[in-house]
Design an enzyme around this catalytic site. Structure first.
Site, PDB file in Angstrom:
ATOM      1  N   ASP A 142      -5.014  -0.740   9.731  1.00  0.00           N
ATOM      2  CA  ASP A 142      -5.317   0.576  10.144  1.00  0.00           C
ATOM      3  C   ASP A 142      -6.800   0.250   9.098  1.00  0.00           C
ATOM      4  O   ASP A 142      -6.375  -0.191   8.631  1.00  0.00           O
ATOM      5  CB  ASP A 142      -5.257   2.004   9.941  1.00  0.00           C
ATOM      6  CG  ASP A 142      -4.505   2.216   8.822  1.00  0.00           C
ATOM      7  OD1 ASP A 142      -5.178   1.343   7.766  1.00  0.00           O
ATOM      8  OD2 ASP A 142      -4.088   3.191   8.453  1.00  0.00           O
TER       9      ASP A 142
ATOM     10  N   GLU B 176       0.822  -1.423   0.211  1.00  0.00           N
ATOM     11  CA  GLU B 176       0.058   0.022  -0.071  1.00  0.00           C
ATOM     12  C   GLU B 176       0.670   1.167  -0.232  1.00  0.00           C
ATOM     13  O   GLU B 176       0.732   1.687   0.671  1.00  0.00           O
ATOM     14  CB  GLU B 176      -0.872  -0.049   1.091  1.00  0.00           C
ATOM     15  CG  GLU B 176      -1.871   1.269   1.684  1.00  0.00           C
ATOM     16  CD  GLU B 176      -2.314   0.771   3.427  1.00  0.00           C
ATOM     17  OE1 GLU B 176      -2.930   0.418   3.761  1.00  0.00           O
ATOM     18  OE2 GLU B 176      -2.896   2.396   2.872  1.00  0.00           O
TER      19      GLU B 176
ATOM     20  N   ASP C  26      -8.040   2.114   6.583  1.00  0.00           N
ATOM     21  CA  ASP C  26      -7.835   2.082   4.890  1.00  0.00           C
ATOM     22  C   ASP C  26      -7.121   0.533   4.745  1.00  0.00           C
ATOM     23  O   ASP C  26      -7.623   0.398   3.066  1.00  0.00           O
ATOM     24  CB  ASP C  26      -6.653   3.314   4.399  1.00  0.00           C
ATOM     25  CG  ASP C  26      -8.369   4.662   4.642  1.00  0.00           C
ATOM     26  OD1 ASP C  26      -8.698   4.229   4.416  1.00  0.00           O
ATOM     27  OD2 ASP C  26      -7.416   5.713   4.521  1.00  0.00           O
TER      28      ASP C  26
ATOM     29  N   ASP D 133      -1.296  -1.546   5.345  1.00  0.00           N
ATOM     30  CA  ASP D 133      -1.243  -0.326   7.127  1.00  0.00           C
ATOM     31  C   ASP D 133      -2.628  -1.443   8.163  1.00  0.00           C
ATOM     32  O   ASP D 133      -3.609  -1.111   7.899  1.00  0.00           O
ATOM     33  CB  ASP D 133      -1.198   1.153   6.948  1.00  0.00           C
ATOM     34  CG  ASP D 133      -0.739   1.592   6.513  1.00  0.00           C
ATOM     35  OD1 ASP D 133       0.561   0.995   6.276  1.00  0.00           O
ATOM     36  OD2 ASP D 133      -0.926   3.002   5.471  1.00  0.00           O
TER      37      ASP D 133
END
Ligand code: 0RA
Length: 641
Positions: free
Chosen positions: A507, A432, A509, A505
């Site tokens: 998180d 990412e 997203d 990541d």
């Protein structure tokens, strides 16, 4: 009271029987696939299959399965009761033979053919071999009989323990901790398979109970409409384009039958599941080939007869298989004597005669439906012709793209490829963001690790046509890099990396991008997931520095433990918000180095369940998605928003 046996003969036969089951304990994987969670759940299906057979023979209506407090399983049915009379050759009760002789089950078929349990199909004796305790209770002949077993051996003779006017069989077993890695049953896994069984065997009532502390639960699966209701269930969130679920069945003498249910939706993808003797034939086979051939033929015939293909270009064009399957949801279920399962995962039906049988049945019945339901037929044809138009109009563009994708040999500019050419030891990281991509490129092992950075959110293919999909830069890059094409042109042998590692990541997203990637793989490169090529990298959450020592932790729990372990001192703790915060060396040490890293392999047990979840998560109906998120929120400990 003891059921009759001649003592001497009993002992002699028992020795033979004991030897018979030893191989199962030595190599459980050969009989139930694995000693992990899959194998553990498989034991339940083996026992349930026997009751389902009794139901299909017409003698049993209710089957109940209970996960008991100690993770043992009870399966009860109201069939005729397992036979208790003495086996003429072995001189022991038939029920004992069923439980102590390998592959004995089939020989007791009380008329009709044994339908269930094709994949491993090993029966009650294998469950006995792999259980520390097993017990059967049979109601039959006005009596209640009971016998116990353990680890493949008979522990007590068949006894009469009471009286009953009813008939039926009850089996209890506790899997052997010496064999299985984990003994904990997963309710949802059993629920999915049992619901599927109920869909596939209309009129059989299957009840699932959980009696473990704190998770008491009971559900009943009963579908009068059988696979019709399966299609309805599968299409709940998919906007069907016609009302009636098309349904037909066919019989061939008394050795084979087929049932088909189908309905078209507004979607672009095809959701066709085929089964042979209740086994999901993930790799397809003769029955699916027959169905597909008939589908293409019937719609072409119907369209030409109705003058629906009038424009000039139809003179040398026909509706293709892909056209007639776009947006189709269908279940094909065949039941037959002696199914042959082939293919990599033994999930492809080999009996070639089933092709013609299913094809003829589909030809006749589907044509009849279209002729009898012209309004619905029109809706379906509109959808199919639209799919064909799109295909033809886009073909040029696609051919060019495909050519450059597949034959041009030019890999995407953003890809940092590895030098190794052997796919089995090569891996590709889908990273990412360009910044983490940069670190990964610097930190990697150049020989065996390729890096493809992905910019932002990739396209949600659940809501996009194929043309739109392959005009997406990120998707094109992946297709080219993997080298294996996609959709019906997918070629596993051409896959350039045997590990495709998603590195996003930790998180929200990151989770979203991961889901988008998995949606793409699931819909357009399904074998990648089915055959275990897709992995998820686990970057650390924390870096803890104490003096010269550096520790990384991957979960809150691990972090807590580490801090306790390290005791007092003034530490330097860094919480990573994203991959971008790590430099090349840290990324290598924590996430990419074979010696330290943890990868999670993405697996696919249940195609139907996965299809449902992807449809719901990535589709456009909001309420079910909200409900799913609420239902699952309790499993989320650290949501980094
Ligand atoms: C073969 C013959 C008979 C019963 C069964 C099989 C049977 C097996 C199982 C396994 C679980 N539940 C079952 N229910 C029945 C008896 C045939 C007869 O009564 O003539």
């Amino acid at each position: 009271m003891v059921a009759d046996t001649s003592r001497q003969k009993y002992d002699a036969e028992q020795i033979q029987v004991l030897e018979g089951l030893e191989p199962v304990r030595k190599r459980p994987g050969m009989y139930i696939g694995s000693t992990g969670p899959r194998g553990l759940h498989h034991l339940v299906y083996e026992v349930v299959d026997n009751s389902v057979d009794e139901a299909l023979a017409g003698y049993c209506k209710n089957i109940s399965i209970t996960i008991q407090k100690d993770n043992s399983i009870m399966v009860e049915d109201d069939g005729r009761g397992m036979p208790v009379d003495t086996h003429p050759k072995l001189g022991i009760p038939a029920v004992e033979v069923i439980h102590t002789v390998l592959h004995a089950g089939g020989k007791f078929g009380g008329g009709g053919y044994k339908v269930s349990g094709g994949l491993h199909g090993v029966g009650a004796s294998v469950v006995n071999a792999l259980s520390e305790h097993m017990e059967v209770e049979i109601k039959r002949n006005g009596n209640i009989y009971r016998q116990t077993y353990s680890r493949g051996k008979t522990m007590s003779k068949l006894e009469i323990v009471g009286e009953s006017k009813k008939t039926g069989s009850k089996t209890m077993f506790r899997p052997d901790p010496e064999i299985f890695d984990e003994l904990e049953y997963d309710y949802d896994t059993l629920e999915h398979r049992l619901r599927e069984m109920a869909f596939l065997n209309k009129g059989v009532r299957i009840t699932l109970r959980d009696e473990r502390e704190g998770r008491k639960k009971k559900e009943e699966f009963y579908y009068e409409g059988g696979i019709r209701e399966f299609v309805k269930h599968q299409n709940e969130l998919k906007d069907p384009i016609h009302n009636t679920i098309i349904y037909f069945e066919g019989k061939r003498g008394d050795d084979a039958e087929v049932e088909i249910a189908m309905q078209y939706t507004m979607r672009f993808n095809e959701t066709v599941f085929s089964y042979a003797n209740n086994i999901n034939t993930v790799e397809g086979g003769a029955h699916l080939t027959g169905f597909r051939a008939a589908l293409t033929r019937v719609f072409n015939d119907y369209a030409r007869k109705g003058n629906m293909l009038k424009e000039k270009y139809w003179e040398d064009e026909s509706l293709t298989g892909e056209d007639v399957r776009e947006g189709l949801t269908a279940i094909i279920s065949v039941k037959m004597a002696e199914p042959q399962f082939e293919g990599q995962t033994k999930a492809k039906l080999g009996n070639s005669d089933m092709r013609g049988f299913v094809e003829t049945c589909t030809n006749t019945n589907l044509m009849a439906f279209l002729e009898e339901n012209p309004k619905q037929a029109d809706e379906i044809l509109k959808k199919i012709i639209n799919a064909a138009r799109g295909r033809i109009a886009a073909r040029k563009a696609r051919d060019t793209t495909r050519k450059s994708l597949m034959e041009g040999g030019t890999l995407p500019g953003k890809l940092a490829d590895c030098s190794e050419k052997d796919p089995s030891i090569s891996e590709i990281f889908l990273v990412e963001g360009d910044s983490a991509g940069g670190s990964a490129k610097m930190g990697r092992d150049r020989k065996r690790q390729a890096i493809l950075p992905l910019r932002g959110k990739i396209l949600n293919v659940e809501k996009a046509s194929e043309d739109k999909m392959i005009s997406s830069e990120e998707i094109k890059n992946m297709i080219t890099a993997f080298g294996c094409n996609f959709g019906s042109n997918f070629e596993e042998e051409k896959l350039r990396y045997h590990k495709i590692i998603i590195m996003t990541d930790a998180d929200v997203d990151g989770a979203h991008i991961r889901t988008l990637l998995l949606t793409f793989f699931f819909r357009h490169m399904t074998p990648l997931i089915q055959n275990g090529y897709v992995y998820i990298a686990q970057p650390p959450l924390y870096r803890v520095k104490k003096g010269k020592d550096i520790h990384y932790t991957y979960s809150e729990k691990e972090q807590e433990c580490l801090l306790k372990e390290l005791g007092d001192g003034k530490f330097d703790i860094q919480r990573y918000k994203g991959l971008g915060e790590m430099d090349a060396e840290q990324l290598w040490d924590t996430t990419m180095d074979w010696n330290n890293r943890t990868l999670i392999q993405v697996t696919l047990d249940d195609m139907a369940a996965a299809d449902e979840t992807f449809t719901m998560l990535m589709g456009d109906k909001v309420p079910p998605r909200r409900k799913f998120i609420e239902d699952n929120a309790k499993y989320v400990k650290n949501l980094d928003i």
